[in-house]
Design a protein around this motif. Structure first.
Motif, mmCIF file in Angstrom:
data_model
loop_
_atom_site.group_PDB
_atom_site.id
_atom_site.type_symbol
_atom_site.label_atom_id
_atom_site.label_comp_id
_atom_site.label_asym_id
_atom_site.label_seq_id
_atom_site.Cartn_x
_atom_site.Cartn_y
_atom_site.Cartn_z
ATOM 1 N N LYS A 57 -11.396 -27.783 -19.558
ATOM 2 C CA LYS A 57 -12.913 -29.379 -19.266
ATOM 3 C C LYS A 57 -12.391 -29.738 -18.074
ATOM 4 O O LYS A 57 -11.032 -30.274 -19.035
ATOM 5 N N ILE A 58 -13.080 -30.826 -17.203
ATOM 6 C CA ILE A 58 -12.451 -31.434 -15.971
ATOM 7 C C ILE A 58 -13.641 -32.993 -16.392
ATOM 8 O O ILE A 58 -14.147 -32.763 -16.191
ATOM 9 N N VAL A 59 -12.203 -33.935 -17.021
ATOM 10 C CA VAL A 59 -13.218 -35.653 -16.403
ATOM 11 C C VAL A 59 -12.834 -35.422 -15.192
ATOM 12 O O VAL A 59 -11.353 -35.937 -14.836
ATOM 13 N N LYS B 22 -8.440 -30.718 -19.653
ATOM 14 C CA LYS B 22 -8.094 -29.235 -20.686
ATOM 15 C C LYS B 22 -8.172 -28.455 -20.882
ATOM 16 O O LYS B 22 -9.031 -27.761 -20.047
ATOM 17 N N TRP B 23 -7.080 -27.311 -21.280
ATOM 18 C CA TRP B 23 -6.917 -26.865 -21.128
ATOM 19 C C TRP B 23 -7.452 -25.258 -22.751
ATOM 20 O O TRP B 23 -5.776 -26.151 -23.146
ATOM 21 N N ASN C 14 -3.941 -25.887 -27.240
ATOM 22 C CA ASN C 14 -4.995 -26.789 -25.656
ATOM 23 C C ASN C 14 -3.313 -27.370 -25.592
ATOM 24 O O ASN C 14 -2.971 -28.266 -25.661
ATOM 25 N N LEU C 15 -4.195 -27.831 -24.283
ATOM 26 C CA LEU C 15 -3.037 -29.022 -23.175
ATOM 27 C C LEU C 15 -4.112 -29.813 -23.057
ATOM 28 O O LEU C 15 -4.461 -28.493 -21.914
ATOM 29 N N LEU C 16 -3.184 -31.204 -22.470
ATOM 30 C CA LEU C 16 -4.646 -31.932 -21.955
ATOM 31 C C LEU C 16 -3.536 -32.231 -21.294
ATOM 32 O O LEU C 16 -2.992 -33.095 -21.274
ATOM 33 N N VAL C 17 -3.883 -33.261 -19.798
ATOM 34 C CA VAL C 17 -3.441 -33.379 -19.129
ATOM 35 C C VAL C 17 -3.829 -33.976 -18.065
ATOM 36 O O VAL C 17 -4.809 -34.102 -17.423
ATOM 37 N N GLY C 18 -3.347 -35.722 -18.002
ATOM 38 C CA GLY C 18 -4.146 -36.899 -17.103
ATOM 39 C C GLY C 18 -3.712 -37.828 -17.024
ATOM 40 O O GLY C 18 -2.117 -37.999 -16.903
ATOM 41 N N GLY C 19 -4.043 -38.317 -16.122
ATOM 42 C CA GLY C 19 -3.614 -40.054 -15.474
ATOM 43 C C GLY C 19 -4.404 -40.469 -15.357
ATOM 44 O O GLY C 19 -5.756 -40.608 -14.610
ATOM 45 N N ARG C 20 -4.047 -42.494 -14.579
ATOM 46 C CA ARG C 20 -4.764 -42.964 -14.589
ATOM 47 C C ARG C 20 -4.229 -43.840 -13.190
ATOM 48 O O ARG C 20 -3.150 -44.665 -13.874
ATOM 49 N N ASN D 149 -0.897 -34.478 -23.437
ATOM 50 C CA ASN D 149 -1.159 -33.901 -24.876
ATOM 51 C C ASN D 149 -0.848 -32.214 -25.160
ATOM 52 O O ASN D 149 -1.537 -31.638 -24.477
ATOM 53 N N LEU D 150 -0.171 -31.695 -25.760
ATOM 54 C CA LEU D 150 -0.238 -30.635 -26.252
ATOM 55 C C LEU D 150 -0.734 -30.582 -28.039
ATOM 56 O O LEU D 150 -0.321 -30.911 -28.777
#
Length: 807
Positions: free
Chosen positions: A443-445, A491-492, A498-504, A529-530
């Motif tokens: 899921k991509i945001v 979020k994979w 579940n692996l979530l990688v993000g940045g701002r 986040n893992l």
């Protein structure tokens, strides 16, 4: 800013074009939803097609009907507060109705409840990449909360405290950190400005709250990077059915003590929806009148007088099953006054802190699914808040500049102020579900938003009798703060993990025309986040987040502590630098059932490293050596670390128990002067242990008993000198270690049903039953108004009545 507005406008035009295309929906599905254990019909169950705006509700008999469906395979989602959501597949044949029978099982622990604060999309708490605690509207009723301030204490890692006897300034502390390290959102939007947050916790009535979602730690890159301690997301009530309620309640503060005060509250709310469920509106109104309360019988308030009123609405319209427009607006008018002789004009009192707010806030959100499969969603939004604040922070003058006493105290006409504040946010967000992205379904945001805030604070003109001169208005602050942010998050779903990688990426600019200061910088804040799914019932999460706080004017900078011993104003150091943080979390949760006893246990460790943290260095005021300036400057660094625990136990549908406890410690790298001459490396007003307890009993359909309590351990704080103790002795400045406090209360409620369309409830109870309250306050007009700690209210008895078709 112009480019962003152009982009938003273009997306809006494209959205209108897409949803305006003709359709050929003609299928119908209907059915019945019941409680799996009791087989009773379930009213007000949300029945919807996932990833769409098309939905309906079950009626009083549990029946539902949903039309305008194309022939083919479909899936319905059924969700209801207190029950586990479920999905059911079916097939529509042209002009042939489908009848479904659905049974929902109770979600007594609450892990299946849907939240949006984890990654700005709807996900169950159990599947969320971060721990999300939730306080429902029902929970707020059980603890008899009339505002956001009173309900927040019943979540792990959260404390709410009073910081001023003269004006009742409250703040929420999360994981041991000051209120400015937490971000308060309204429907996921950052529209509460620094000015509005001074007294903002009491400006949000519970009558407009559907639930509160709390995310501890660095939070999501989607909500802004200055949520260092965490995020508090207030989700307002949506119109989901035709209903109404009226609630009247009176609280008597100080029962059995020297002084008593009334706190009267009345609120109403109502929802109206159209027959086709495409349009709905929720309305609310609230009024509160609280008398000032004097704990010491010295004529000076310890709890301030409050008179407030407000109203608001939330509405939506579905243009199709793929498009929805939502609108929200509310206003609050609040007057508060503390000090002595509250019936006089403020300048005729020895101490007066008087504040009146007019707040108007609202927003629009446009949601559109771009494809038939509803895998691509575009959201465009704009929100804003306008605050008009009129103040008086002052004391009478008892002597001249040379120390000679006046025969009659002189009023201080110079203490009037006026502040205007506008906060706005505009942006757009795109979300998509991909069957595979790089290594797994994802899921991509993606999103952009612009936050703009203007604040103009001025000291009003007055006649100076000493100089025999009329002085004009003086601008104290004229700040404009603009932040353009862009964010991306993936979020994979790897089945076992579940692996979530993000940045701002934020680019901000702060300009203050009053002192000609300019701060600007660009900051990138990553987040990882893992979530490890060790079994169906065991989840382990770990995360890292980076955050920052820009060198702007914050809420306490717009507050003045007044006494005849001194007046404390707030200023920013001209060399103030940006503060940054690195937050690490590790948690494990386990839900299990033993002999029909359902349980949930959470342990969460946190560590937060602050670089260049802000702190107040108290220095003499050059204009008056008796007064102080709290100069915000940078320390070298500080660490805050600890562990949160949460346990829930539900032995039956009659009993529900919940408790939380926090162990934590915070220190600066070196000892700092946190008073006039008090050096310590401790983070003040931050106990090493605190917790809460909630027990809810439902012995019958008509009766409910709620028991609640909070524990606050010892903490250190600076007690400024100049005030008098209870024996009339002059107090000298010192570093104080406070006592522990146990605040216990209960509420009993009994309701009567008058058919399906009317209920009436009577309730009564006690807050702070054993009057666990501060026992060493200052006395008189020279008191240290900030020397206040422990439970906010003394022993209080309350009673009330509610009526409506949904209570």
């Amino acid at each position: 800013m112009k480019k962003l507005c152009a982009i938003v406008y273009l997306l809006f035009v494209v959205s209108i074009s897409l949803f305006s295309m003709p359709n050929n929906y003609r299928g119908v599905v209907k059915g019945m939803v019941v409680n799996q254990s009791s087989k009773d019909p379930l009213p007000f169950v949300t029945v919807s097609i996932p990833n769409s705006t098309n939905g309906t509700l079950t009626d009083d008999s549990g029946a539902f009907l949903l039309g305008n469906l194309k022939p083919g395979k479909h899936e319905l989602q059924f969700s209801c507060v207190g029950f586990k959501p479920m999905r059911k597949q079916f097939e529509i044949q042209e002009n042939v109705p489908v009848n479904l029978q659905v049974s929902l099982s109770e979600d007594v622990i609450g892990l299946a409840q849907i939240v949006v604060s984890a990654d700005r999309s709807q996900v169950s708490r159990k599947e969320a990449p971060v721990i999300v605690n939730m306080l429902s509207a029902k929970s707020l009723q059980q603890v008899n909360s009339c505002s956001l301030a009173e309900g927040l204490a019943f979540a792990p890692g959260i404390r709410v405290e009073n910081n001023c006897n003269n004006c009742g300034f409250n703040q929420v502390r999360m994981n041991g950190m000051e209120g400015n390290y937490s971000q308060i959102l309204i429907n996921s939007r950052q529209v509460i400005s620094g000015l509005a947050s001074v007294y903002g916790l009491e400006h949000i009535p519970t009558s407009m709250i559907q639930r509160i979602e709390i995310v501890r730690g660095g939070g999501s890159a989607l909500f802004g990077s200055n949520a260092i301690a965490g995020t508090i997301n207030v989700i307002t009530k949506d119109p989901i059915s035709n209903n109404f309620s009226l609630n009247i309640q009176n609280n008597i503060l100080g029962v059995g003590l020297n002084d008593k005060a009334n706190d009267f509250n009345i609120d109403f709310n109502s929802s109206i929806i159209s027959d086709d469920r495409k349009t709905g509106m929720f309305l609310f109104g609230v009024k509160r009148e609280r008398e000032a309360w004097d704990a010491t019988n010295d004529g000076f308030s310890n709890l301030v007088e409050i008179k407030s009123k407000g109203a608001g609405m939330q509405a939506y319209h579905r243009f199709s099953d793929r498009s929805k427009l939502s609108a929200e607006y509310h206003f609050i008018n609040e007057y508060r006054r503390g000090g002595d002789h509250l019936n006089r004009l403020p300048f005729n009192s020895e101490i007066a802190e008087q504040v009146e707010h007019d707040i108007h806030a609202g927003g629009l959100t446009w949601d559109l699914y771009l494809d038939k499969e509803r895998k691509h969603k575009l959201s465009t939004f704009v929100s804003g808040q306008y605050t008009d604040r009129e103040t008086y922070y002052g004391t009478q003058m008892f002597e001249d500049a040379d120390g000679n006493p006046y025969t009659v105290p002189r009023p201080d006409y110079s203490a009037f102020g006026s502040t205007k504040d506008i906060a706005s946010v505009i942006g757009t967000q795109y979300a998509t579900d991909l069957d595979k992205f790089l290594m797994a379904p994802a899921k991509i945001v993606l999103g952009i938003e612009n936050t703009y805030n203007t604040l103009k604070d001025k000291k009003l003109g007055y006649f100076d009798p000493i100089k025999n001169l009329m002085l004009e208005n003086t601008v104290i602050s004229d700040q404009r703060y603009n932040t353009f942010g862009s964010y991306a998050q993936v979020k994979w779903d790897l089945n076992f993990m579940n692996l979530l990688v993000g940045g701002r990426f934020d680019s901000y600019r702060i300009k203050n025309d009053a002192d000609h200061s300019v701060f600007s910088n660009s900051v990138f804040c990553p987040r990882v986040n893992l979530q490890f799914k060790l079994s169906e019932n065991i989840n382990v999460r770990t995360s890292y987040a980076r955050g920052y706080r820009a060198p702007q004017i914050f809420d306490e900078d717009l507050h003045i502590e007044a006494s005849t011993a001194r007046t404390i104003t707030h200023e920013l150091d001209e060399n103030l630098k940006e503060e940054t943080s690195n937050t690490y979390l590790l948690s494990a949760e386990w839900d299990f059932t033993m002999n029909k006893w359902e349980s949930y246990f959470l342990v969460e460790g946190f560590y937060n490293r602050l670089n260049n943290p802000f702190y107040n260095d108290y220095i003499p005021n050059p204009d008056n050596s008796q007064d102080l300036i709290a100069l915000r400057t940078n320390a070298g660094g500080s660490d805050v670390a600890g562990v949160n625990f949460e346990y829930k136990l539900v032995p039956s549908h009659v009993v529900n128990c919940q408790l939380g406890f926090t162990l934590q410690n915070g220190k600066y790298d070196t000892a700092l002067n946190q008073g006039e001459n008090t050096f310590t490396d401790k983070v003040l007003r931050s106990p090493n242990q605190y917790g809460y307890l909630l027990v809810n009993l439902n012995p019958s359909h008509h009766t409910e008993l709620s028991i609640n309590g909070t524990y606050t351990g010892p903490m250190h704080m600076v007690h400024l000198g100049g005030g008098l103790d209870k024996n009339g002795m002059l107090i000298e400045e010192s570093l104080v270690k406070t006592n522990s406090f146990y605040d216990l209360g209960f509420k009993f409620a009994y309701h009567i049903d008058f058919g399906d369309q009317m209920k009436i409830e009577f309730n009564a109870g006690v807050k702070n039953l054993f009057n666990s309250f501060q026992d060493d306050p200052d006395y008189g007009n020279s008191r240290d108004a900030t020397y206040v700690y422990g439970p906010i209210s003394p022993r209080t008895i309350f009673f009330g009545i509610s009526l409506g078709n949904v209570l």
